[in-house]
Motif scaffolding. Structure first.
Motif, PDB file in Angstrom:
ATOM      1  N   GLU A   4      74.807 -78.370  -5.478  1.00 11.64           N
ATOM      2  CA  GLU A   4      75.963 -77.816  -6.194  1.00 11.64           C
ATOM      3  C   GLU A   4      76.226 -78.599  -7.477  1.00 11.64           C
ATOM      4  O   GLU A   4      76.481 -78.032  -8.528  1.00 11.64           O
ATOM      5  CB  GLU A   4      77.219 -77.838  -5.305  1.00 11.64           C
ATOM      6  N   PHE A   5      76.153 -79.928  -7.398  1.00 13.26           N
ATOM      7  CA  PHE A   5      76.349 -80.790  -8.560  1.00 13.26           C
ATOM      8  C   PHE A   5      75.307 -80.468  -9.640  1.00 13.26           C
ATOM      9  O   PHE A   5      75.650 -80.314 -10.817  1.00 13.26           O
ATOM     10  CB  PHE A   5      76.259 -82.260  -8.143  1.00 13.26           C
TER      11      PHE A   5
ATOM     12  N   LYS B  59      73.684 -77.729 -10.052  1.00 10.02           N
ATOM     13  CA  LYS B  59      73.962 -76.389 -10.576  1.00 10.02           C
ATOM     14  C   LYS B  59      75.119 -76.430 -11.577  1.00 10.02           C
ATOM     15  O   LYS B  59      75.050 -75.830 -12.647  1.00 10.02           O
ATOM     16  CB  LYS B  59      74.288 -75.454  -9.412  1.00 10.02           C
ATOM     17  N   GLU B  60      76.183 -77.160 -11.241  1.00 12.61           N
ATOM     18  CA  GLU B  60      77.340 -77.280 -12.131  1.00 12.61           C
ATOM     19  C   GLU B  60      76.972 -77.936 -13.462  1.00 12.61           C
ATOM     20  O   GLU B  60      77.499 -77.575 -14.507  1.00 12.61           O
ATOM     21  CB  GLU B  60      78.445 -78.105 -11.464  1.00 12.61           C
ATOM     22  N   LYS B  61      76.067 -78.906 -13.414  1.00 12.95           N
ATOM     23  CA  LYS B  61      75.649 -79.629 -14.620  1.00 12.95           C
ATOM     24  C   LYS B  61      74.593 -78.863 -15.410  1.00 12.95           C
ATOM     25  O   LYS B  61      74.232 -79.261 -16.511  1.00 12.95           O
ATOM     26  CB  LYS B  61      75.092 -81.016 -14.255  1.00 12.95           C
TER      27      LYS B  61
END
Length: 54
Positions: A23-24, A26-28
């Motif tokens: 998730e991290f 993907k967010e970045k």
């Protein structure tokens, strides 16, 4: 997302790429999964830092 087991390109050991880490990434906006386990990432970073200290 589910945890993924990946193989480190440096040491060949398996490591877990957790759903939270995914998730991290993907967010970045990172497109690639990590290639190194945490220990090898730390070692590579330390090696890079030593080069710049000279």
């Amino acid at each position: 997302m589910e945890d993924k087991t990946l193989v480190c390109v440096d040491c060949g050991n398996e490591f877990v790429f957790t759903a939270g880490e995914q998730e991290f990434y993907k967010e970045k906006g990172f497109d690639n999964e990590p290639k190194r386990c945490l220990d090898c990432r730390k070692a590579k970073k330390a090696q890079s830092n030593r080069r710049f200290e000279r």
